[in-house]
Structure formats: C-alpha cells, structure tokens
Design a protein around this motif. Sequence first.
Motif, PDB file in Angstrom:
ATOM      1  N   ILE A  33       0.654  -1.156   4.817  1.00  0.00           N
ATOM      2  CA  ILE A  33       0.880   0.045   5.622  1.00  0.00           C
ATOM      3  C   ILE A  33       1.256   1.166   4.677  1.00  0.00           C
ATOM      4  CG2 ILE A  33       2.069   1.004   7.625  1.00  0.00           C
ATOM      5  CD1 ILE A  33       3.449  -1.698   7.939  1.00  0.00           C
ATOM      6  N   ALA A  34       0.643   2.312   4.845  1.00  0.00           N
ATOM      7  CA  ALA A  34       1.049   3.484   4.069  1.00  0.00           C
ATOM      8  C   ALA A  34       1.063   4.684   4.999  1.00  0.00           C
ATOM      9  CB  ALA A  34       0.088   3.725   2.905  1.00  0.00           C
ATOM     10  N   LEU A  42       0.852  -1.177   0.000  1.00  0.00           N
ATOM     11  CA  LEU A  42       0.000   0.000   0.000  1.00  0.00           C
ATOM     12  C   LEU A  42       0.894   1.235   0.000  1.00  0.00           C
ATOM     13  CD1 LEU A  42      -3.166   0.070   0.282  1.00  0.00           C
ATOM     14  CD2 LEU A  42      -2.794   0.661   2.687  1.00  0.00           C
ATOM     15  N   ASP A  64       5.090  -6.402   5.273  1.00  0.00           N
ATOM     16  CA  ASP A  64       5.031  -5.127   4.565  1.00  0.00           C
ATOM     17  C   ASP A  64       5.776  -4.055   5.340  1.00  0.00           C
ATOM     18  OD1 ASP A  64       4.340  -3.459   2.474  1.00  0.00           O
ATOM     19  OD2 ASP A  64       2.506  -2.773   3.450  1.00  0.00           O
ATOM     20  N   LEU A  65       6.428  -3.163   4.617  1.00  0.00           N
ATOM     21  CA  LEU A  65       7.270  -2.144   5.234  1.00  0.00           C
ATOM     22  C   LEU A  65       6.789  -0.750   4.871  1.00  0.00           C
ATOM     23  CD1 LEU A  65      10.831  -3.570   4.391  1.00  0.00           C
ATOM     24  CD2 LEU A  65       9.473  -3.991   6.453  1.00  0.00           C
ATOM     25  N   GLU A  66       7.094   0.212   5.747  1.00  0.00           N
ATOM     26  CA  GLU A  66       6.840   1.615   5.463  1.00  0.00           C
ATOM     27  C   GLU A  66       7.886   2.439   6.199  1.00  0.00           C
ATOM     28  OE1 GLU A  66       4.714   2.560   3.287  1.00  0.00           O
ATOM     29  OE2 GLU A  66       4.490   4.698   3.574  1.00  0.00           O
ATOM     30  N   ILE A  90       5.010  -2.683  -2.404  1.00  0.00           N
ATOM     31  CA  ILE A  90       5.268  -1.586  -3.327  1.00  0.00           C
ATOM     32  C   ILE A  90       5.839  -0.396  -2.573  1.00  0.00           C
ATOM     33  CG2 ILE A  90       3.569  -2.142  -5.110  1.00  0.00           C
ATOM     34  CD1 ILE A  90       1.625  -0.209  -3.777  1.00  0.00           C
TER      35      ILE A  90
HETATM   36 CA   LIG Z   1       3.691   0.745   2.103  1.00  0.00          CA
END
Ligand SMILES: [Ca+2]
Length: 283
Positions: A222-223, A42, A170-172, A86
């Motif tokens: 996560i965004a 995200l 997922d990473l942010e 992404i």
């Molecule tokens: Ca993200």
Amino acid sequence: MHPSQDNTGTERAATSGEPMKHHQVAVIRRLPHPGRGFTQGLSTDGTNVWESTGLYGHSTLRRYRLGATEPDWIGPLDPTYFGEGICRIGTHLWQLTWREHRALRWSVSNHTLVDTVPLDRDGWGICHTGTHVITSDGTSELILRDPHTLRPLRTLPVTYAGDPLPCLNDLEWAGGRIWANLYGTAYLVGINPHDGTTTDLVDARTLHTHEPANPETWMNGIAAHPTGGFLLTGKHWTRIYHIRLTPDHNRIHPRHYTDMSTLCLGSQLETHASTTSTEIGTL
Ligand SMILES: [Ca+2]
C-alpha cells in the motif's frame, strides 16, 4: 447484545463509538508492476515508487518511475535477509526484514545502505506518522517506535468490533489513520492511531480478481499517493492500481464473504454482524 453494538444494532468501532465505514475501491489508473516481484512493501512520492521484495536469496529494494515497465534500480539484499515493509522518511528509507530482526536504513538519494539496526520483533509492515514509525509483525499488535532508531516506545493493540484483529501486514499512513492490509485477504482496514480501533473496512477484492489465481499472489503493498487515494499491488501482480475509496452501498458484512471464512482472520470477522446502515466516508 454484543458490546460492539448499541441498542439499535449499529456496528460500532469498539471504544471510539464511531460508526465503522465500509468502502470499495474505484480504479483511477492501471499501471504496470515492474519486475512483478514478491511485493512486501511499497512507497511513492507520486513520481517514483520504491518497492521491497521478499524471499531468501531474491530480496531487493527497487525503484521505478510510476508507469514504467522495468525498475531503474535494484538493490539486492544479503541472501540471509527476507525483505519486508518499507517507509520513507525524508532522504532515508527504512526496510524491515522478516525473521532476521534487523532493519536496513537506505539513502534514497544515492541508493546506499547506510545502517543496519536491531529490531525486537519480526518485521512485516512499517509506516511513518510524522511523529512515530509504526511496525506490524502479523499479530494484532502494532509497535510505535522512534523514527530515527526504531527503538520501541509503545504497543498499540488493534481491535475489530472489540476483538483483537490479527494478520496486520503492510502498513501506510494517510488521513490520520493507519491503513493495513490483512494477510491472506484483499481487504484493508483503517485504524485509529490513538486507541487501535478499526474505523474503516475496504473491500478490494475486485482488484484481486484481475490477478492470477495463486495462493502466493495476495494483495500486499500500500502506498498513499500525494494527489489522493492509494497505490495497491500484490505479490507477483501484473498491475499496480491507483485507487480511491468509494462508499460500499451494499454494506455486505464480511460474514457473508465466503472467501473470508478460509482466512486467518475469518473467525474474527464472522462473529459480528452489521445490521443497520453506517455513515459512509471517503478518503
Ligand atoms: Ca507503504
């Protein structure tokens, strides 16, 4: 005494010596999750959302306006690719694939696939620090990469209270921390990008309880929102939640969280008790 505790019993964030911060989430807005896809990544600029969805034969990159009920563009992936994390860097966006060891580079402006580059590991999550791209592969290791080529530059082992922390998904990037959701859980961790120590633990289970009970519906995606807080959603979730972090005054340690015991990281977290208060911060 465990090395992660000092002589007062205060839990320490491994080598950095900073007290670990415990957070819960406060919902700012509940928004539709257009398409209710099998979310794997995200990203948002505050107006638009880009989402990567997975599964062979169904993987996509899609875009919608935050608050919309349907995507306004869907780009299907080659059916041999399983879409993963992404991250957007200016006018382009990287999209990882799971086991295909390829990363896709899209033009954000005209939604064209402009390049495909090799990746030396499985692809799970990805974020951009402004200097490096960082990727995860479900293990406790993050890889710092050249943002233009994804060439690996350095390995960052991630620890929780001194032990390796697996299941990084997922990473942010936000507030000088790498934020990761832990596979199979409704928890996020904040990670010091310099030494890999876990500095923050976020209990987001209140969001998951509002979503259908299904083993496939774990939080993923996560965004960081430009006005603050995060957008969080999950696989097939009905909603995207705009949340901010709030202090977890109860500071109940995960060893008491019964659902953690069934998770792949449960054994990592259960072994460490937090016995005194910790300084609480918010993002
Ligand atoms: Ca993200």
